[in-house]
Each structure stands twice: as structure tokens, then as C-alpha cells.
Design an enzyme around this catalytic site. Structure first.
Site, PDB file in Angstrom:
ATOM      1  N   HIS A  14       0.857  -1.195   0.000  1.00 30.88           N
ATOM      2  CA  HIS A  14       0.000   0.000   0.000  1.00 30.88           C
ATOM      3  C   HIS A  14       0.886   1.235   0.000  1.00 30.88           C
ATOM      4  O   HIS A  14       1.963   1.224   0.601  1.00 30.88           O
ATOM      5  CB  HIS A  14      -0.885   0.031   1.259  1.00 30.88           C
ATOM      6  N   GLU A  19      -2.917   8.972   7.032  1.00 31.27           N
ATOM      7  CA  GLU A  19      -2.561   7.553   7.177  1.00 31.27           C
ATOM      8  C   GLU A  19      -1.378   7.367   8.126  1.00 31.27           C
ATOM      9  O   GLU A  19      -1.317   6.389   8.867  1.00 31.27           O
ATOM     10  CB  GLU A  19      -2.263   6.952   5.802  1.00 31.27           C
TER      11      GLU A  19
END
Ligand code: ADP
Ligand code: MG
Length: 155
Positions: A122, A133
Site C-alpha cells: 500500500h 494515514e
């Protein structure tokens, strides 16, 4: 070009294949620096929150099952244009469509299962998502910036 930070996850398929070191090596070879790292086995709740924007998509349930199927290795990467640079290294979302030489092609494509969506890594897709994130997984004191530029900004 600016020094950026981005969030990287080595997903359960690549951890299971023992590819953490190979992937770290690719990152370091192009000058991305690891400034924070932790191994976790995500709970369903964590995976659902992390991928909340994908809720309702046809692949969502498989994505959550996949991301909770085993340990993941999570790192903050830092470097020149780190967000875009790392996205390029990862390659296309689907391993079969990723170009040779990219992480997703080289570590996720399986000729015996060419349609698989298990794609090894990712990476954040913008400055805004990178910040969110990184904050999702790391406290500020768990990130050890190695860039004078960012250290100066942080004070
Ligand atoms: P990327 O990870 O390249 O930024 P997306 O943000 O669009 O891709 O999707 C998040 C994750 O959801 C992908 O990495 C992949 O694991 C999964 N995914 C996306 N699209 C599909 C799809 N069509 N089928 C199965 N899984 C998918
Ligand atoms: Mg994405």
C-alpha cells in the site's frame, strides 16, 4: 522538489512470502528512507477504518479479509517527492497490470493466479492522505525524521 513523508504497508501476501527485506531494499536503493516502522496484525475494525473510503465497493469485503489475513509491516518513508516516487515504484493496483520492475509486478504477480488482487504493498496517494494515514498508525514520537528540512519544520 520537496521532502515528503508517506505511509507504506507491506501487505500479508508479501510478508508471508518473506519479502520484507527485498521490498525495503528497493526503497532504500532509490533514496527513500524508513523513518518509522512497526509490524501489526490488523483487526477487522482497524482495517475497516483504514479503508473506510472504499466501503460499499464490490471488493471491500475481500480487501478487509485480505488485510486481516496475517501480519503486515507498516513504515513511514521519507524523501524527495516520496509520495509520487513510492507510488511509481509500487506500480498499477492490479499485479497483472503493473509494469515489470515495479514492486507489485515483481512480488505480487502469480502466473498461476493472474487475476489475484493481492498486491503486496500500500502507498498513500496524496499529501493529505499521507498525513492522515501516518497519523492513523504512528504517534509523533515514533517517527524519527532523517531530513534536516523536515526536522527544521518540526522545530
Ligand atoms: P491503490 O492501493 O493502488 O491506491 P485503491 O486505493 O484503488 O488502489 O484500492 C485500495 C486497495 O483495494 C488496493 O490496493 C487493492 O488491494 C484493493 N482493490 C482495489 N481495486 C480492486 C479491485 N477491482 N478488485 C479487488 N481489490 C481491489
Ligand atoms: Mg489507494
Amino acid at each position: 522538489m520537496a521532502i515528503e513523508q508517506t505511509l507504506s504497508i507491506i501487505k500479508p501476501d508479501a510478508v508471508e512470502k518473506n519479502r520484507i527485506g527485498d521490498i525495503y531494499s528497493r526503497l532504500e536503493k532509490v533514496g527513500l528512507r524508513i523513518v518509522g516502522a512497526k509490524m501489526m496484525h490488523l483487526t477487522r475494525q482497524q482495517a475497516e477504518r483504514f479503508y473506510a473510503i472504499h466501503r460499499g465497493r464490490p471488493y471491500y469485503k475481500n480487501l478487509i479479509n485480505f488485510m486481516t489475513s496475517g501480519p503486515v509491516m507498516i513504515q513511514v518513508l521519507e524523501g524527495e517527492n516520496a509520495i509520487g516516487h513510492y507510488r511509481k515504484l509500487m506500480g498499477n493496483t492490479l499485479p497483472k497490470e503493473a509494469a515489470p520492475g515495479t514492486i507489485r509486478r515483481d512480488f505480487a504477480f502469480d502466473p498461476a493466479d493472474p487475476e489475484s488482487h493481492h498486491n503486496a504493498v500500500h502507498g498513500s496517494d496524496s499529501a493529505e492522505t499521507a498525513r492522515a494515514e501516518i497519523d492513523f498508525f504512528f504517534r509523533p514520537d515514533e517517527i524519527l525524521s532523517r531530513s534536516d528540512e523536515l526536522c527544521n519544520i518540526a522545530g
